[in-house]
Motif scaffolding. Structure first.
Motif, mmCIF file in Angstrom:
data_model
loop_
_atom_site.group_PDB
_atom_site.id
_atom_site.type_symbol
_atom_site.label_atom_id
_atom_site.label_comp_id
_atom_site.label_asym_id
_atom_site.label_seq_id
_atom_site.Cartn_x
_atom_site.Cartn_y
_atom_site.Cartn_z
ATOM 1 N N UNK A 82 0.832 -1.209 0.000
ATOM 2 C CA UNK A 82 0.000 0.000 0.000
ATOM 3 C C UNK A 82 0.864 1.256 0.000
ATOM 4 N N UNK A 83 1.922 1.255 0.808
ATOM 5 C CA UNK A 83 2.822 2.427 0.859
ATOM 6 C C UNK A 83 3.554 2.617 -0.462
ATOM 7 N N UNK A 84 3.985 1.501 -1.059
ATOM 8 C CA UNK A 84 4.702 1.577 -2.346
ATOM 9 C C UNK A 84 3.803 2.126 -3.444
ATOM 10 N N UNK A 85 2.526 1.688 -3.441
ATOM 11 C CA UNK A 85 1.584 2.112 -4.482
ATOM 12 C C UNK A 85 0.903 3.434 -4.147
ATOM 13 N N UNK A 86 1.133 3.910 -2.898
ATOM 14 C CA UNK A 86 0.510 5.161 -2.429
ATOM 15 C C UNK A 86 -1.021 5.080 -2.465
ATOM 16 N N UNK A 87 -1.528 3.949 -1.937
ATOM 17 C CA UNK A 87 -2.975 3.757 -1.798
ATOM 18 C C UNK A 87 -3.217 3.203 -0.395
ATOM 19 N N UNK A 88 -4.489 3.053 -0.038
ATOM 20 C CA UNK A 88 -4.807 2.520 1.286
ATOM 21 C C UNK A 88 -4.643 1.001 1.311
ATOM 22 N N UNK A 89 -4.511 0.476 2.521
ATOM 23 C CA UNK A 89 -4.390 -0.974 2.694
ATOM 24 C C UNK A 89 -5.663 -1.688 2.228
ATOM 25 N N UNK A 90 -6.813 -1.059 2.486
ATOM 26 C CA UNK A 90 -8.085 -1.672 2.070
ATOM 27 C C UNK A 90 -8.189 -1.754 0.555
ATOM 28 N N UNK A 91 -7.618 -0.768 -0.150
ATOM 29 C CA UNK A 91 -7.635 -0.795 -1.622
ATOM 30 C C UNK A 91 -6.791 -1.955 -2.131
ATOM 31 N N UNK A 92 -5.638 -2.179 -1.503
ATOM 32 C CA UNK A 92 -4.791 -3.321 -1.879
ATOM 33 C C UNK A 92 -5.537 -4.635 -1.625
ATOM 34 N N UNK A 93 -6.229 -4.707 -0.481
ATOM 35 C CA UNK A 93 -6.987 -5.907 -0.139
ATOM 36 C C UNK A 93 -8.063 -6.189 -1.179
ATOM 37 N N UNK A 94 -8.772 -5.135 -1.604
ATOM 38 C CA UNK A 94 -9.796 -5.309 -2.633
ATOM 39 C C UNK A 94 -9.194 -5.799 -3.943
ATOM 40 N N UNK A 95 -8.041 -5.267 -4.281
ATOM 41 C CA UNK A 95 -7.358 -5.672 -5.509
ATOM 42 C C UNK A 95 -6.979 -7.157 -5.445
ATOM 43 N N UNK A 96 -6.388 -7.569 -4.335
ATOM 44 C CA UNK A 96 -5.926 -8.952 -4.184
ATOM 45 C C UNK A 96 -7.078 -9.952 -4.182
#
Length: 339
Positions: A10-24
């Motif tokens: 999330x930090x690398x992509x500059x998005x929220x952790x929840x956004x990464x979770x949704x993507x995965x």
């Protein structure tokens, strides 16, 4: 080596952790292409691998099933496993395989270990010695599917070959070729419904052709002790069997070893029909006739039952039994008996 976490992505992509979770989890229908690409690149650059156990705590599923078998090297077992694995891959499930070497304690530890690992369900060919634990699992709604062997006091979904019909068909094939004294070689069948089904099929065929059952033609085989009665002794009585019908690949193999050691010719001196296909049978001097189980289909049906059980919103305690037909494969190990 530092473990990469979702927050790092999330930090690398500059998005929220929840956004990464949704993507995965594949929930990105409302996510912009730019955001998806940033997350994809962050996952790739950091070599991030999602933790399936951590994800399962949220989804209540690991998308993993456990399979417990008695002998992973077995000719039929390997094909059952292939059927299970192929079906599960298509459904997006992973498979963990445990081998017990016919040991009830290893089987018990395997059941406990897989449950502790939070696998979604278990497929097992059991020793019959852990029925209480298996019943405890199923009564709590945890899905377990058995295959190959059925035990009277173990209640689960189950997939079996049509043992009784197959044994009757094999016995009738021998009878039609003139064999009336047919040696029946089996493991002890009092504790196993499936083994007894084969015996009942044998008896049904004899009865249908008005051939009396003779107890001396029944030979019990044990995995460690071997045959209760020497097959050679059986062949040297006044009125010997003209054919042997074996109920397991390991029994067939032991029988062939004994006959070979004493130079008993097949089928000139005795005909042989076995239950279960034999590896590389076409390479034999005398290929053995067999009842062939559809092992791959047994695996597919077992996986189908388990995944269907997992997909149901309400757990039904009405257990299902799937029966898969067998096939008689005729080869040159049986001759016409003209006596």
């Amino acid at each position: 080596m530092t473990k990469i976490r979702m927050i790092d992505v999330a930090n690398q992509a500059k998005v929220s952790k929840s956004t990464v979770s949704q993507y995965l989890n594949g929930r990105y229908s409302h996510m912009s292409e730019k955001t998806k690409e940033k997350i994809r690149m962050a996952v790739e650059e950091l070599n991030y691998v999602p933790n399936p156990i951590a994800r399962s705590l949220k989804s209540d599923k690991t998308k993993t099933i456990g399979v417990i078998v008695r002998d992973i090297t077995g000719f039929n077992t390997s094909r059952v496993l292939r059927g299970i694995d192929d079906f599960c891959k298509q459904a997006g499930y992973n498979v963990l395989i445990y081998n017990t070497d016919f040991d009830e304690e290893i089987e018990k530890r395997s059941l406990l270990a897989l449950r502790q690992m939070c696998v979604d369900g278990i497929i097992i060919t059991s020793t019959g010695k852990n029925s209480d634990l298996i019943n405890q699992y199923t009564s709590s709604g945890y899905p377990v599917v058995q295959f190959q062997l059925e035990y009277q006091h173990c209640q689960t979904d189950i997939v079996l070959s049509d043992f009784k019909q197959a044994a009757r068909q094999a016995t009738e094939h021998l009878i039609k070729l003139g064999h009336k004294r047919i040696g029946f070689m089996t493991q002890d069948f009092e504790s196993s419904v499936s083994r007894k089904e084969r015996y009942l099929g044998y008896l049904e065929a004899l009865k249908a052709h008005q051939i009396p059952f003779e107890k001396e033609l029944l030979n019990i085989w044990d995995r460690k002790a071997g045959f209760e009665i020497s097959p050679i002794e059986q062949l040297h009585v006044k009125n010997p069997p003209t054919a042997f019908f074996t109920q397991h690949l390991a029994i067939t193999v032991d029988l062939l070893k004994v006959l070979g050691e004493y130079q008993i010719e097949i089928p000139q001196q005795v005909s042989i029909l076995g239950f279960d296909e034999i590896p590389m049978v076409d390479m034999f001097k005398v290929p053995i006739s067999v009842i062939q189980q559809n092992s791959y289909q047994l695996g597919v049906e077992s996986a189908t039952l388990l995944l269907n059980r997992l997909d149901k919103s309400s757990d039904s305690m009405e257990y299902k039994k799937v029966v898969v037909p067998c096939q008689l494969v005729k080869r040159s190990s049986i001759r016409m008996n003209e006596l």
